[in-house]
Design a protein around this motif. Sequence first.
Motif, PDB file in Angstrom:
ATOM      1  N   ALA A 141      -1.607  -3.375   3.311  1.00  0.00           N
ATOM      2  CA  ALA A 141      -0.390  -2.723   3.813  1.00  0.00           C
ATOM      3  C   ALA A 141      -0.477  -1.213   3.634  1.00  0.00           C
ATOM      4  O   ALA A 141      -1.125  -0.721   2.710  1.00  0.00           O
ATOM      5  N   ASP A 145       4.452   0.656   7.415  1.00  0.00           N
ATOM      6  CA  ASP A 145       4.361  -0.696   7.983  1.00  0.00           C
ATOM      7  C   ASP A 145       5.721  -1.394   7.920  1.00  0.00           C
ATOM      8  O   ASP A 145       6.486  -1.201   6.968  1.00  0.00           O
ATOM      9  N   LEU A 147       7.831  -4.739   7.273  1.00  0.00           N
ATOM     10  CA  LEU A 147       7.695  -5.988   6.515  1.00  0.00           C
ATOM     11  C   LEU A 147       8.423  -7.109   7.249  1.00  0.00           C
ATOM     12  O   LEU A 147       9.578  -6.950   7.661  1.00  0.00           O
ATOM     13  N   ALA A 226      -1.328  -7.217   6.511  1.00  0.00           N
ATOM     14  CA  ALA A 226      -1.387  -7.686   5.121  1.00  0.00           C
ATOM     15  C   ALA A 226      -0.476  -8.901   5.030  1.00  0.00           C
ATOM     16  O   ALA A 226       0.547  -8.962   5.708  1.00  0.00           O
ATOM     17  N   CYS A 242       3.021  -5.308  -2.788  1.00  0.00           N
ATOM     18  CA  CYS A 242       3.133  -3.858  -2.999  1.00  0.00           C
ATOM     19  C   CYS A 242       2.124  -3.371  -4.032  1.00  0.00           C
ATOM     20  O   CYS A 242       1.468  -2.350  -3.857  1.00  0.00           O
ATOM     21  N   SER A 245      -1.341  -3.296  -2.598  1.00  0.00           N
ATOM     22  CA  SER A 245      -1.509  -2.225  -1.600  1.00  0.00           C
ATOM     23  C   SER A 245      -1.183  -0.851  -2.173  1.00  0.00           C
ATOM     24  O   SER A 245      -1.258   0.147  -1.452  1.00  0.00           O
ATOM     25  N   ALA A 289       2.951  -7.553   6.523  1.00  0.00           N
ATOM     26  CA  ALA A 289       3.177  -6.156   6.894  1.00  0.00           C
ATOM     27  C   ALA A 289       2.340  -5.847   8.129  1.00  0.00           C
ATOM     28  O   ALA A 289       1.145  -6.162   8.169  1.00  0.00           O
ATOM     29  N   ARG A 307      10.570  -2.135   5.239  1.00  0.00           N
ATOM     30  CA  ARG A 307       9.291  -1.475   5.493  1.00  0.00           C
ATOM     31  C   ARG A 307       8.613  -1.049   4.199  1.00  0.00           C
ATOM     32  O   ARG A 307       9.225  -1.016   3.135  1.00  0.00           O
ATOM     33  N   CYS A 308       7.339  -0.727   4.330  1.00  0.00           N
ATOM     34  CA  CYS A 308       6.556  -0.247   3.193  1.00  0.00           C
ATOM     35  C   CYS A 308       6.757   1.259   3.058  1.00  0.00           C
ATOM     36  O   CYS A 308       6.825   1.981   4.056  1.00  0.00           O
TER      37      CYS A 308
END
Lengths: 336, 336
Positions: A141, A145, A147, A226, A242, A245, A289, A307-308
Motif C-alpha cells: 500500500a 491509496d 482502502l 495490497a 498499515c 506498508s 488498497a 484511504r492510506c
Amino acid sequence: LNEAQLLAWLRRSVDPTGRWIGDDAAFLPAGDGWALSVDHQIAGTHYPVDLDPATVGRRLVAVNLSDLAATGARPAYALLALAAPAGYDAQRLLAAVDAQLREVGARLVGGDLARAQPCVASLTVVGRRYPRGRWLRRDAAQPGDVLWLGGTVGESVAGRLWIERGALPRKSATGRQPRFEWPPALELELRSRRLLAPARRAILRHLAPTPQLGLSRWLALRPRAAAIDISDGLALDLHRLCRASRLGAEIDAARLPLPRSFDRLASALRQSPLELALGGGEDYVLLFALPEGQLPPPRWRSTAIGRCVRQESVVLIRDGERIPLTASGWDHFVEA
Amino acid sequence: LNEAQLLAWLRRSVDPTGRWIGDDAAFLPAGDGWALSVDHQIAGTHYPVDLDPATVGRRLVAVNLSDLAATGARPAYALLALAAPAGYDAQRLLAAVDAQLREVGARLVGGDLARAQPCVASLTVVGRRYPRGRWLRRDAAQPGDVLWLGGTVGESVAGRLWIERGALPRKSATGRQPRFEWPPALELELRSRRLLAPARRAILRHLAPTPQLGLSRWLALRPRAAAIDISDGLALDLHRLCRASRLGAEIDAARLPLPRSFDRLASALRQSPLELALGGGEDYVLLFALPEGQLPPPRWRSTAIGRCVRQESVVLIRDGERIPLTASGWDHFVEA
C-alpha cells in the motif's frame, strides 16, 4: 507470549529479511510461484464441540482458502491433519473437505489421522500464482491509496454470539447448509423482534464463510494492490496492513459496510454495531488498497471505507470527529 | 473406521488413480518436483504430556523429515500448526523446530498458533526432488529385489515401554539431548541388570529419531528403488510396500538388525525381541527394495533382510520354518 509476540520473535529469529513470514501465506522462491498457508479449527475454541463434522470441514477449508485469497493465490492442493476423539465421524469431515476443495479446483493430496480429545483439525493449503498475476502482499500500500472492503464486517462475530447464547447448528440431510435449533425463549424473542432471519444469516456467515477468491484473482491481475483478509477484526487487520506498508489510514465509520438489520441485531445482543464491525473478526472478506481511480467491478460488491495516509497512525472518522483506532482485534493465542 | 479404512475410502473417492495418496508424501505434478507431507505429535498420544517442548519440537520435525526421506525428497520448507494450553512454552518448541529444520537446510515459513488442551502440533513439510533424482515410491519393487533395512528396528517401542514404566525425560540445559529421571526401583533394577545404558539409548531413539536423509538421497539417485519408512512397525510397513508393488516378500528372522543388548532389554520388558522388532513401530528407518547386486554403501549401515517374491504373501523364515506374517502393526487411529 501471545500469538503476535511469538510471531514477532519468530520473524526476528527465523526470517529477519521478512521474506517468508508476515503475509497470510508464505511465498516460495519467486520462480516457482507457490504460496502455502496453514490454519487450525479446534472444537471448543473455534466452534461448538457438537458441530456437524461436515460444517467443521467446510469451515476449515474456507478459512484456509481465505488466506490464499489474501495473497492472490489460486488454490491447488491441501493436506489435512486431523486429531479426533473415538467415535468422531471423521469420514463426514473428510468428505466435506474434499468436496469444498473440489469446488474451487483444488485437491486433497495428503493427511495424517490421530486420536485426540477435543477434535483438532489443521489444513495446509498450497496455492499457485495466477498466470500473469502478482502476489498480493500487505506491504504494497502507498499513501493516497483507497482502502476497500470486499464485503460486510461484524456479522460473523454476531453469529458467534448467537451460538454462545444457545443456537445449536444441527446436521442437515444434504450436508450443504447447517440447520438450527434455538432455545425456545431465544427463538420467541428473535421472532418477536423479527430477527430470526438475520440471526440465522449471521450464524451461517460465522460457520460457513465464503473466501473471496474471485475478487482475489481480479486484484492479483492489477498492476499494484495490497491485501489482507479480515480474520482477527477490521481494526487489527488494518493495523497489520498499515504496519507492513509503513503508513497510516483514515477510515470513515459511516461508510463501513454492515449487514442488513445489523443495528437491530447488535442491539438484541446488547453490543455496539461499530464495535462488532471493528473488533469482531472472522469475517473472511478482503481488506485491500488500490491506487485512486482503480475501481473494483461492481460484482465484487466492494466498498471504499477510507484511504492510506503518510502519517503512521490509524484514525476512525465518526460524526466529523477523528478517533485514534487501536489494534483491539482478536488475538487467537490470548483470548481463544 | 480406523486409519487404514479411512485412507482406503479417501483413496477410492478422492484419488482413484492412486496418483496422490499412498506414499509417505504427496507428489505434486511431475514438472514441479515438489513433495508434501503432514504429521502430528499429540501430547498423551505420541509422547508424555510433560515432555520438554524442545524435545517435542525435534521429534515433530524428525517424523516429518522421515516421510520426505521415504519419498526421496530434499527438505525445503515447513509450516507449523500448534495448539497449546495456556502457559505452554511454545517459543521453546518453535525454536527447536526452527533449529532442527535449519540443520537439514530447510526453513520454517509459516504457522498458526491457537489454544487447546492437550498440546497438538502438526507440521507440514515440503520437499524437492534431488537434481537428477527420482521420487522413491512404494510401488516400484519387483520380484527378486533384495529387501533392506536402513537401521535397527524394535528399539523405539522399547523406549516407549520404558517411558510408560516411569522413565521421565526432563529439560536439559543444552536442549540437544533429553535427560532422564528414573523411578528409584526401576533404576536399581536396570542398574543391576546392566541395562541402564541400553534403556537410555532406547528412550532417546524413541524421542529423538534420526530421519535417514543421506540414505534417501543415495536411493533417489539409483535407477530403481522402492522405499517406505518404518513408522507403524516392520510387519505393517512391509505389507504396505508389498501391496503397493503387488508382490510378496520373504524375510529372514535371523537377519533382522536389532540394537545391542536387545535380547536382554526385551526380556526385562517381558517382551519377545522379535515381536518388538516386527510390530513396534516408530523406528523411522527406511525399508527399501533394490535390484539384486545393488549394494548400499557401508556408511548407511543397511542390512539385507530378505527379498521380494511374486506370490502376494509375506513370510517370515525362522529356524527353517516359514511363518505367514500378518500386518499386525500399529494403526494410529485405532490404538493410539
